[in-house]
Design a protein around this motif. Structure first.
Motif, PDB file in Angstrom:
ATOM      1  N   SER A   1      44.753 -52.988  65.197  1.00  0.00           N
ATOM      2  CA  SER A   1      44.583 -54.356  64.715  1.00  0.00           C
ATOM      3  C   SER A   1      43.207 -54.852  65.162  1.00  0.00           C
ATOM      4  O   SER A   1      42.620 -54.326  66.110  1.00  0.00           O
ATOM      5  N   ASP A   2      42.700 -55.848  64.471  1.00  0.00           N
ATOM      6  CA  ASP A   2      41.352 -56.356  64.751  1.00  0.00           C
ATOM      7  C   ASP A   2      41.193 -56.837  66.191  1.00  0.00           C
ATOM      8  O   ASP A   2      40.134 -56.661  66.788  1.00  0.00           O
ATOM      9  N   ASP A   3      42.239 -57.410  66.758  1.00  0.00           N
ATOM     10  CA  ASP A   3      42.123 -57.934  68.117  1.00  0.00           C
ATOM     11  C   ASP A   3      42.051 -56.841  69.186  1.00  0.00           C
ATOM     12  O   ASP A   3      41.586 -57.093  70.288  1.00  0.00           O
ATOM     13  N   LYS A   4      42.489 -55.624  68.884  1.00  0.00           N
ATOM     14  CA  LYS A   4      42.430 -54.520  69.852  1.00  0.00           C
ATOM     15  C   LYS A   4      41.200 -53.635  69.664  1.00  0.00           C
ATOM     16  O   LYS A   4      40.961 -52.729  70.458  1.00  0.00           O
ATOM     17  N   LEU A   5      40.432 -53.889  68.623  1.00  0.00           N
ATOM     18  CA  LEU A   5      39.327 -52.986  68.271  1.00  0.00           C
ATOM     19  C   LEU A   5      38.336 -52.796  69.412  1.00  0.00           C
ATOM     20  O   LEU A   5      38.018 -51.655  69.773  1.00  0.00           O
ATOM     21  N   ASP A   6      37.843 -53.867  69.990  1.00  0.00           N
ATOM     22  CA  ASP A   6      36.830 -53.751  71.040  1.00  0.00           C
ATOM     23  C   ASP A   6      37.337 -52.973  72.251  1.00  0.00           C
ATOM     24  O   ASP A   6      36.616 -52.152  72.823  1.00  0.00           O
TER      25      ASP A   6
ATOM     26  N   MET B   1      42.689 -55.064  60.008  1.00  0.00           N
ATOM     27  CA  MET B   1      42.986 -53.773  60.598  1.00  0.00           C
ATOM     28  C   MET B   1      41.772 -52.873  60.432  1.00  0.00           C
ATOM     29  O   MET B   1      41.029 -53.001  59.474  1.00  0.00           O
ATOM     30  N   LYS B   2      41.622 -51.949  61.373  1.00  0.00           N
ATOM     31  CA  LYS B   2      40.500 -51.019  61.361  1.00  0.00           C
ATOM     32  C   LYS B   2      41.001 -49.604  61.614  1.00  0.00           C
ATOM     33  O   LYS B   2      42.027 -49.400  62.271  1.00  0.00           O
TER      34      LYS B   2
ATOM     35  N   ASP C   1      49.840 -55.266  60.188  1.00  0.00           N
ATOM     36  CA  ASP C   1      49.768 -55.021  61.639  1.00  0.00           C
ATOM     37  C   ASP C   1      51.109 -54.608  62.220  1.00  0.00           C
ATOM     38  O   ASP C   1      51.165 -53.851  63.199  1.00  0.00           O
TER      39      ASP C   1
ATOM     40  N   PRO D   1      36.993 -50.278  57.789  1.00  0.00           N
ATOM     41  CA  PRO D   1      38.058 -51.211  57.421  1.00  0.00           C
ATOM     42  C   PRO D   1      39.290 -50.461  56.920  1.00  0.00           C
ATOM     43  O   PRO D   1      39.169 -49.407  56.303  1.00  0.00           O
TER      44      PRO D   1
ATOM     45  N   VAL E   1      33.907 -46.914  62.949  1.00  0.00           N
ATOM     46  CA  VAL E   1      34.909 -47.948  62.694  1.00  0.00           C
ATOM     47  C   VAL E   1      34.850 -48.291  61.209  1.00  0.00           C
ATOM     48  O   VAL E   1      33.787 -48.632  60.697  1.00  0.00           O
TER      49      VAL E   1
END
Length: 112
Positions: free
Chosen positions: A66-71, A1-2, A109, A95, A93
């Motif tokens: 969540s990490d997968d939505k960061l970009d 998560m970020k 998440d 952690p 960004v």
């Protein structure tokens, strides 16, 4: 998560909110703030007197993702807040170690 922290111009808030809504970001925290970067403020004239405004109004957004939505979140903020002029802002960004939804005590998440 970020944890994504973005500093943007106030009039771009609605554009950023809509862009984040389009990619299914569930929530964010918005804070009015003041600051300066390379702009270093500016001068204004009021009733014939010139005075310096050193801190400019800004909006601070905080979004846990969540990490997968960061970009996609960073891209949505960047593209919707950009005017091409000095003072567009910054995105940070960081952690995020743990998240807890208080109502249900869900963690991670799922709590986002």
């Amino acid at each position: 998560m970020k944890l994504v922290v973005a500093i943007i111009k106030p009039f771009k808030l609605d554009d950023v909110r809509e862009a984040l809504h389009d990619i299914d970001v569930q929530g964010m925290t918005v804070t009015e703030s003041k600051g300066f970067g390379r702009q270093k403020g500016h001068t204004e004239i009021y009733r014939g007197a010139e005075y310096a405004i050193e801190f400019l109004p800004k909006i601070r957004l905080e979004i846990a993702v969540s990490d997968d939505k960061l970009d996609s979140v960073v891209e949505a903020i960047s593209s919707s807040a950009k005017t091409g002029k000095i003072g567009d802002g910054k995105i940070f960004v960081m952690p995020l170690e743990q998240t807890v939804r208080i109502r249900t005590e869900e963690t991670g998440d799922i709590a986002l």
